[in-house]
Design a protein around this motif. Structure first.
Motif, PDB file in Angstrom:
ATOM      1  N   SER A  88      32.171  -3.392 -44.491  1.00 19.54           N
ATOM      2  CA  SER A  88      32.924  -2.646 -44.765  1.00 19.54           C
ATOM      3  C   SER A  88      31.651  -1.180 -44.717  1.00 19.54           C
ATOM      4  O   SER A  88      30.640  -0.421 -44.743  1.00 19.54           O
ATOM      5  CB  SER A  88      33.405  -2.585 -46.184  1.00 19.54           C
ATOM      6  OG  SER A  88      31.858  -1.970 -47.358  1.00 19.54           O
ATOM      7  N   ASN A  89      32.552   0.117 -44.527  1.00 16.96           N
ATOM      8  CA  ASN A  89      32.463   1.569 -44.312  1.00 16.96           C
ATOM      9  C   ASN A  89      30.819   1.827 -45.227  1.00 16.96           C
ATOM     10  O   ASN A  89      29.788   2.597 -44.457  1.00 16.96           O
ATOM     11  CB  ASN A  89      33.240   2.402 -43.993  1.00 16.96           C
ATOM     12  CG  ASN A  89      33.410   2.042 -42.670  1.00 16.96           C
ATOM     13  OD1 ASN A  89      33.005   2.246 -41.261  1.00 16.96           O
ATOM     14  ND2 ASN A  89      34.794   2.494 -42.039  1.00 16.96           N
ATOM     15  N   LYS A  97      27.450   2.949 -44.098  1.00 11.47           N
ATOM     16  CA  LYS A  97      26.684   3.958 -44.571  1.00 11.47           C
ATOM     17  C   LYS A  97      25.490   4.376 -45.322  1.00 11.47           C
ATOM     18  O   LYS A  97      24.294   4.518 -45.345  1.00 11.47           O
ATOM     19  CB  LYS A  97      27.963   5.231 -45.524  1.00 11.47           C
ATOM     20  CG  LYS A  97      27.420   6.339 -45.374  1.00 11.47           C
ATOM     21  CD  LYS A  97      27.713   7.346 -44.863  1.00 11.47           C
ATOM     22  CE  LYS A  97      27.014   8.471 -44.996  1.00 11.47           C
ATOM     23  NZ  LYS A  97      26.832   9.401 -43.133  1.00 11.47           N
ATOM     24  N   THR A 119      28.925   5.017 -40.415  1.00 14.31           N
ATOM     25  CA  THR A 119      30.052   4.748 -40.381  1.00 14.31           C
ATOM     26  C   THR A 119      30.993   4.231 -38.962  1.00 14.31           C
ATOM     27  O   THR A 119      30.793   4.865 -38.082  1.00 14.31           O
ATOM     28  CB  THR A 119      30.826   5.790 -41.139  1.00 14.31           C
ATOM     29  OG1 THR A 119      31.607   6.737 -40.447  1.00 14.31           O
ATOM     30  CG2 THR A 119      30.381   5.180 -43.262  1.00 14.31           C
ATOM     31  N   THR A 123      34.287   3.971 -36.904  1.00 10.98           N
ATOM     32  CA  THR A 123      35.330   5.235 -37.501  1.00 10.98           C
ATOM     33  C   THR A 123      35.719   5.793 -36.328  1.00 10.98           C
ATOM     34  O   THR A 123      35.155   6.339 -35.027  1.00 10.98           O
ATOM     35  CB  THR A 123      35.625   6.724 -39.011  1.00 10.98           C
ATOM     36  OG1 THR A 123      34.115   7.037 -38.271  1.00 10.98           O
ATOM     37  CG2 THR A 123      35.107   6.476 -39.874  1.00 10.98           C
ATOM     38  N   SER A 126      38.993   2.264 -47.966  1.00  7.29           N
ATOM     39  CA  SER A 126      37.363   2.566 -46.203  1.00  7.29           C
ATOM     40  C   SER A 126      38.642   1.380 -44.991  1.00  7.29           C
ATOM     41  O   SER A 126      39.057   0.811 -45.438  1.00  7.29           O
ATOM     42  CB  SER A 126      36.728   2.366 -46.640  1.00  7.29           C
ATOM     43  OG  SER A 126      35.603   2.660 -45.255  1.00  7.29           O
TER      44      SER A 126
END
Length: 248
Positions: free
Chosen positions: A25-26, A30, A36, A38, A59
């Protein structure tokens, strides 16, 4: 139409997901790496078919596809041509570009190097070390080996059916997946495996995670899990896996 070349930042994002070899996951990215996936990087990776992203809560979570693994292999073989400046970019290019030497020398693959394959050896080693440390005698290891020969593990039980468990799992996945590279929950998959014993199914799933076309990951949003989801999970290493993806 050939794929549009990835930017250096998108290439680095692809390499991070390759090294993780799981859905990430972002927020995890992070916390662990300070970045991230994105914006234009995620769009380029998704549109190119290199990465599958899904929304989890507020997210996104990402996992490398088979095409992404293939592209990573090309980067290792041919080097990174995307422009990037500074020592950090140079280090990434140097490490990726020279990884092929190890692959050639060891006759391994990229998936074997970065694949998350947890075998029983680690547990056996830790148990043996604990016994040695806790013991009060200093008997030589060689003498211990003679006095206590290793016990061969029992053979894996075979399902009394015309199809083996891996075939059953693959057929069940194909029945449930509504699109290529879809994630399917083990909660939905297990009921389609008939009378296959739970321990045999789990053993086969642990084997399949090492195959290049199979991914097993935990549910990113743990709050979504039901008791049934937790019960259907397979524990690999110290992590419960809830979702399976089988590529073409």
């Amino acid at each position: 139409m050939p794929d549009k070349p990835l930017s250096f930042s998108a290439t680095c994002a692809l390499l991070i997901l390759m090294a993780e070899d799981r859905e990430v996951s972002n927020p995890e990215l992070k916390e662990k790496y300070g970045v991230t996936v994105t914006g234009k990087e995620r769009t380029a990776l998704n549109d190119g078919g290199f990465v599958t992203s899904r929304r989890t809560g507020r997210s996104f979570s990402h996992v490398l596809t088979d095409k992404g693994w293939h592209h990573a292999s090309e980067l290792v073989r041919d080097g990174i041509s995307a422009p990037g400046t500074g020592f950090a970019a140079a280090a990434v290019k140097a490490l990726v570009g020279n990884l092929q030497r190890h692959i050639d020398r060891s006759e391994t693959s990229l998936a074997e190097i970065f694949g998350r394959v947890e075998g029983p050896a680690s547990g056996v080693h830790e148990s043996s070390m604990a016994e040695t440390t806790a013991g009060t005698t200093a008997e030589p290891i060689a003498q211990q080996s003679i006095a206590q020969p290793p016990i061969a593990p029992p053979p894996i039980e075979r399902v009394p059916a015309s199809e083996d468990v891996e075939t059953l799992i693959r057929k069940a996945y194909a029945q449930l997946a509504d699109r290529p590279n879809a994630w399917v929950s083990l909660t939905r998959l297990r009921p389609l495996l008939g009378d296959a014993p739970r321990d045999v199914v789990d053993a086969v799933l642990r084997h399949m995670i090492g195959l290049p076309d199979v991914r097993l990951v935990p549910e990113s949003n743990q709050k979504m899990l039901t008791d049934e989801d937790r019960g259907a999970a397979v524990v690999i290493g110290d992590q419960a896996k809830h979702l399976i993806l089988i590529g073409a």
